[in-house]
Motif scaffolding. Structure first.
Motif, short mmCIF file in Angstrom:
data_model
loop_
_atom_site.label_atom_id
_atom_site.label_comp_id
_atom_site.label_asym_id
_atom_site.label_seq_id
_atom_site.Cartn_x
_atom_site.Cartn_y
_atom_site.Cartn_z
N GLY A 39 5.71 -7.21 7.55
CA GLY A 39 4.84 -7.54 8.67
C GLY A 39 3.47 -7.97 8.23
N ALA A 40 3.21 -9.29 8.19
CA ALA A 40 1.92 -9.80 7.74
C ALA A 40 0.78 -9.34 8.63
CB ALA A 40 1.95 -11.33 7.68
N SER A 41 1.08 -9.01 9.89
CA SER A 41 0.08 -8.46 10.80
C SER A 41 0.60 -7.18 11.41
CB SER A 41 -0.27 -9.46 11.91
OG SER A 41 -1.03 -8.82 12.94
N GLY A 42 -0.17 -6.11 11.29
CA GLY A 42 0.21 -4.85 11.91
C GLY A 42 0.15 -4.90 13.42
N ASP A 89 1.68 10.41 8.41
CA ASP A 89 1.80 9.34 7.42
C ASP A 89 0.59 8.41 7.45
OD1 ASP A 89 2.92 7.93 5.37
OD2 ASP A 89 4.45 6.94 6.57
N VAL A 90 -0.61 9.01 7.49
CA VAL A 90 -1.84 8.24 7.60
C VAL A 90 -2.59 8.25 6.26
CG1 VAL A 90 -4.08 8.06 8.74
CG2 VAL A 90 -2.08 8.77 10.05
N ILE A 91 -2.96 7.06 5.78
CA ILE A 91 -3.88 6.92 4.65
C ILE A 91 -5.12 6.23 5.20
CG2 ILE A 91 -4.24 6.00 2.34
CD1 ILE A 91 -1.23 5.87 1.99
N GLU A 92 -6.22 6.96 5.33
CA GLU A 92 -7.39 6.45 6.04
C GLU A 92 -7.93 5.17 5.41
OE1 GLU A 92 -10.35 9.43 6.56
OE2 GLU A 92 -8.97 10.87 7.47
N LEU A 151 -7.85 -0.32 6.32
CA LEU A 151 -8.59 -1.58 6.23
C LEU A 151 -7.67 -2.78 6.28
CD1 LEU A 151 -11.09 -3.39 5.38
CD2 LEU A 151 -10.40 -2.92 3.02
N PHE A 152 -6.48 -2.69 5.73
CA PHE A 152 -5.65 -3.87 5.47
C PHE A 152 -4.90 -4.34 6.71
CE2 PHE A 152 -6.32 -1.65 1.47
CZ PHE A 152 -6.87 -2.67 0.71
N VAL A 153 -4.62 -5.64 6.73
CA VAL A 153 -4.01 -6.30 7.89
C VAL A 153 -2.50 -6.12 7.90
CG1 VAL A 153 -3.65 -8.55 9.00
CG2 VAL A 153 -5.90 -7.96 8.03
N ASN A 154 -1.85 -6.20 6.75
CA ASN A 154 -0.40 -6.09 6.68
C ASN A 154 0.06 -4.72 7.16
OD1 ASN A 154 2.36 -5.64 5.32
ND2 ASN A 154 1.95 -7.79 4.88
N SER A 155 1.12 -4.69 7.95
CA SER A 155 1.56 -3.42 8.54
C SER A 155 2.09 -2.43 7.51
CB SER A 155 2.64 -3.68 9.59
OG SER A 155 3.79 -4.24 9.00
N ALA A 156 2.39 -2.89 6.28
CA ALA A 156 2.89 -1.99 5.24
C ALA A 156 1.87 -0.93 4.87
CB ALA A 156 3.27 -2.80 4.00
N TYR A 157 0.60 -1.16 5.18
CA TYR A 157 -0.44 -0.19 4.81
C TYR A 157 -0.73 0.80 5.93
CZ TYR A 157 -0.78 -3.66 1.19
OH TYR A 157 -0.45 -4.53 0.18
N GLY A 158 0.05 0.70 7.00
CA GLY A 158 0.00 1.72 8.04
C GLY A 158 1.06 2.75 7.72
#
Length: 382
Positions: free
Chosen positions: A103-106, A142-145, A149-156
């Motif tokens: 997912g390029a956009s979360g 499953d939160v990394i504060e 910052l990042f847009v890609n949904s993989a960082y959520g």
């Protein structure tokens, strides 16, 4: 409304116990009613410059309006009530232009949405807290504060948990009825949640469903968080019952995640994170997920609230599963890799602008050409 027999006792015992804690007779302050209204609008303009399925652009946006209030009672019980509505335009970018699965956009939903979003009651007394209602689990689990910052949904939410089940877990944009318990101590927190195994309505994105049938099953997540001065460690275990495991086989669907986040003393404002996820290979397309990144707050002395960060995320394709590819019949790669560079500029108290660059290798774990994406995120918070 049908409840899975296995969770009925848990639901009713927990709910009754929680409400017995609340002394609805005496409030600590007669002027306790002070509702808070919050509005958020976020938009991503993204363009795929090369590779992927094709070159092209998309404008993806969403907005939430929430109303919350907190009541304090004389014996130390706090009651928080929250309700919100969600709008999302449903524009597609990953599905039709890039072809990636992380997912390029979360913010991308793939469907147009206008409906109630969160609606829950959270009761707290001392170290204990019980929440029931429609709840976005990724606001606490499953939160990394710094990765936010990042847009890609993989960082959520991590890819293995985020893509699990028939419609994902109870998180944006589809929420299911959930029951969450949390215990908070000085250095550690334990939390667990049980929620609908198939949140939302697969045939109607604008329907708020209360259908907890035995066919949907349930998802349970348990998480332990440990905090030190500059470091936070987190481990989590999740489990679908047999009917919630992608609807494929009677075998259970389980997964595990672990991540750490550290603020470095040697470089002011620098935070790093790393994570490892794993999940059942029989019932999940991706059974391994890794990500890591660095985020610097106050990159320029004159702009103390701005952030810049770089990160990568890799979703490894399960050896026993294959990604459905409606566009091409292509050989499979070992996984999909995302690298993102992002800069968030705080323009004023309510407006943030965030340019970003993304490179995606092997979209959908196929030999589709690597995608190069430029983007601009605009966020308004009132």
């Amino acid at each position: 409304m049908k409840f899975p027999l296995s969770i009925c006792p848990f639901y009713f015992a927990s709910v009754i116990g929680a409400f017995l804690l609340v002394p609805f007779v005496t409030m600590a302050d007669e002027n306790n009613f002070a509702p808070s209204i919050n509005f958020t609008y976020s938009s991503d303009f993204l363009r795929n410059q090369s590779g992927g399925l094709k070159t092209g652009s998309a404008y993806i946006d969403y907005a939430t309006l929430s109303l919350s209030n907190q009541f304090e009672f004389e014996n130390g019980v706090n009651l928080r009530v929250l309700g919100s509505v969600l709008y999302a335009n449903g524009e597609k970018f990953s599905e039709t232009i890039v072809g990636d699965v992380q997912g390029a956009s979360g913010s991308e939903t793939g469907v147009h949405i206008k409906r109630i979003f969160e609606a829950y009651v959270d009761i707290t007394k001392g170290n204990h807290s019980v929440l029931i209602g429609f709840f976005d689990t990724n606001t606490e689990f499953d939160v990394i504060e710094s990765a936010g910052l990042f847009v890609n949904s993989a960082y959520g939410m991590g890819n293995t948990l985020g893509s699990s089940g028939r419609n994902g877990p109870s998180t944006y944009p589809f929420l299911g009825l959930s029951l969450r318990y949390q215990y908070v101590a000085e250095q550690y927190t334990f939390r667990t949640v049980i929620s609908d195994g198939v949140p939302g309505d697969l045939n109607n994105a604008n329907k708020l469903t209360l259908d907890l049938s035995s066919n949907d099953g349930y998802l349970n997540i348990a998480e332990f968080e440990y905090r030190q001065a500059q470091t936070k460690w987190l481990v989590g275990l999740w489990h679908y019952d047999q009917s919630g495991a992608n609807g494929t086989s009677p075998s259970d669907n389980v997964g595990f995640y672990m991540h750490g986040e550290r603020t470095f003393e040697s470089v002011s404002g620098l935070t790093g994170f790393a994570r490892l996820d794993t999940a059942s290979s029989k019932t999940n397309v991706f059974n391994q997920f890794y990500s890591a990144g660095l985020v610097k707050t106050g990159f320029f002395e004159s702009r103390s609230e701005d952030q810049i960060g770089i990160a990568f995320a890799f979703a490894e394709l399960s050896s026993k599963r294959r990604v459905d590819d409606p566009h091409h019949n292509l050989d499979k790669a070992s996984g999909e890799l995302n690298i993102e560079l992002s800069y968030s500029a705080k323009v004023n108290d309510w407006l943030t602008l965030q340019p970003s660059l993304q490179w995606i290798k092997n979209p959908s774990a196929t030999n589709i050409d690597s995608a190069s994406i430029i983007g601009l995120r605009l966020t308004i918070e009132l």
